[in-house]
Design a protein around this motif. Structure first.
Motif, PDB file in Angstrom:
ATOM      1  N   GLN A 133       0.857  -1.188   0.000  1.00  0.00           N
ATOM      2  CA  GLN A 133       0.000   0.000   0.000  1.00  0.00           C
ATOM      3  C   GLN A 133       0.893   1.238   0.000  1.00  0.00           C
ATOM      4  OE1 GLN A 133      -2.389  -0.461   3.471  1.00  0.00           O
ATOM      5  NE2 GLN A 133      -0.660  -0.631   4.831  1.00  0.00           N
ATOM      6  N   PRO A 134       1.448   1.580  -1.140  1.00  0.00           N
ATOM      7  CA  PRO A 134       2.422   2.670  -1.184  1.00  0.00           C
ATOM      8  C   PRO A 134       1.849   4.000  -0.702  1.00  0.00           C
ATOM      9  CG  PRO A 134       1.775   1.987  -3.400  1.00  0.00           C
ATOM     10  CD  PRO A 134       1.143   1.037  -2.445  1.00  0.00           C
ATOM     11  N   PHE A 135       2.592   4.651   0.165  1.00  0.00           N
ATOM     12  CA  PHE A 135       2.286   5.981   0.690  1.00  0.00           C
ATOM     13  C   PHE A 135       0.938   6.049   1.403  1.00  0.00           C
ATOM     14  CE2 PHE A 135       5.014   6.442  -3.047  1.00  0.00           C
ATOM     15  CZ  PHE A 135       6.146   6.918  -2.405  1.00  0.00           C
ATOM     16  N   MET A 136       0.503   4.955   1.995  1.00  0.00           N
ATOM     17  CA  MET A 136      -0.741   4.936   2.757  1.00  0.00           C
ATOM     18  C   MET A 136      -0.451   4.433   4.164  1.00  0.00           C
ATOM     19  SD  MET A 136      -3.390   3.470  -0.072  1.00  0.00           S
ATOM     20  CE  MET A 136      -4.786   3.674   0.990  1.00  0.00           C
ATOM     21  N   VAL A 174       4.527   5.519   7.065  1.00  0.00           N
ATOM     22  CA  VAL A 174       5.167   5.526   5.748  1.00  0.00           C
ATOM     23  C   VAL A 174       6.661   5.812   5.878  1.00  0.00           C
ATOM     24  CG1 VAL A 174       5.285   6.778   3.550  1.00  0.00           C
ATOM     25  CG2 VAL A 174       3.076   6.073   4.463  1.00  0.00           C
ATOM     26  N   GLN A 176       8.417   2.769   7.394  1.00  0.00           N
ATOM     27  CA  GLN A 176       8.467   1.717   6.381  1.00  0.00           C
ATOM     28  C   GLN A 176       9.541   2.033   5.338  1.00  0.00           C
ATOM     29  OE1 GLN A 176       6.196  -1.178   5.325  1.00  0.00           O
ATOM     30  NE2 GLN A 176       6.251  -1.298   7.533  1.00  0.00           N
ATOM     31  N   ALA A 177       9.601   3.280   4.891  1.00  0.00           N
ATOM     32  CA  ALA A 177      10.606   3.665   3.890  1.00  0.00           C
ATOM     33  C   ALA A 177      12.018   3.473   4.444  1.00  0.00           C
ATOM     34  CB  ALA A 177      10.389   5.122   3.471  1.00  0.00           C
ATOM     35  N   SER A 201       7.176  -0.069  12.926  1.00  0.00           N
ATOM     36  CA  SER A 201       6.285   0.802  12.149  1.00  0.00           C
ATOM     37  C   SER A 201       4.823   0.372  12.255  1.00  0.00           C
ATOM     38  CB  SER A 201       6.709   0.819  10.682  1.00  0.00           C
ATOM     39  OG  SER A 201       6.362  -0.387  10.034  1.00  0.00           O
ATOM     40  N   TYR A 246       0.487   2.419  12.063  1.00  0.00           N
ATOM     41  CA  TYR A 246      -0.411   2.324  10.916  1.00  0.00           C
ATOM     42  C   TYR A 246      -1.744   2.970  11.241  1.00  0.00           C
ATOM     43  CZ  TYR A 246      -3.473   0.450   7.360  1.00  0.00           C
ATOM     44  OH  TYR A 246      -4.389   0.330   6.349  1.00  0.00           O
ATOM     45  N   GLU A 256       7.773  13.555  12.572  1.00  0.00           N
ATOM     46  CA  GLU A 256       7.720  13.138  11.171  1.00  0.00           C
ATOM     47  C   GLU A 256       8.776  13.860  10.339  1.00  0.00           C
ATOM     48  OE1 GLU A 256       2.975  12.029  11.209  1.00  0.00           O
ATOM     49  OE2 GLU A 256       3.623  14.025  10.618  1.00  0.00           O
TER      50      GLU A 256
END
Length: 175
Positions: free
Chosen positions: A70-73, A79, A82-83, A128, A132, A152
């Protein structure tokens, strides 16, 4: 949900796989003068298993709305973590899969650093999950942008700093 995700059997198995990967890298470092060419890529396999377990089984089983891809969600903190985790994981896997073992063995401390990076990437991916946010886009009515928190922004700067370190390391190895 954070306690459920981090205190599950799947998390324990992912952690055990990650520790096993670190131990394999440390053993490879001890015997680096006699390493077969495929030993380092094989040593990275427990980290691959831990990543698959975390993303495909641990997250979806404990977090409503969570998808393995789920990219960028999922919210900014999720996010960014995760990156950072996937970037670290990918850097370690690329290093041991694409750079010849002889070159890696020639640089003192690089093999244990790969193991520590693999373990660190898995810890970041696991940590991470509690961040979520289901339907983070729906939480912003009208599509308004949300201002990033200090944490962030800090995570973003850490990610870009780590990216520079990985790139500089790759250039130094090839030189």
């Amino acid at each position: 949900y954070s306690v459920e995700v981090l205190c599950s059997g799947k998390t324990l198995v992912a952690l055990l796989l990650s520790v096993m990967g670190l131990v394999l890298f440390l053993v490879c470092d001890v015997y680096k003068d006699r390493l077969p060419a495929m030993s380092l890529p094989i040593s990275a396999l427990p980290f691959v298993g831990a990543a698959i377990l975390t993303q495909c089984f641990n997250g979806p089983s404990h977090l409503p709305g969570y998808q393995p891809f789920q990219p960028f969600m999922g919210g900014a903190s999720f996010v960014l973590l995760q990156a950072f985790g996937w970037f670290s994981f990918g850097g370690m896997v690329q290093l041991v899969a694409l750079v010849p073992t002889e070159k890696i063995c020639a640089i003192s401390g690089l093999i244990p650093a790969c193991g520590v990076t693999g373990l660190g990437s898995q810890l970041i991916l696991l940590s991470s999950l509690p961040y979520y946010e289901q339907s983070a886009a729906a939480a912003r009515p009208g599509g308004r942008l949300r201002v990033l928190s200090c944490a962030e922004v800090f995570l973003s700067l850490c990610f870009f700093g780590w990216a520079l370190v990985i790139c500089a390391g790759a250039v130094a190895i090839e030189a």
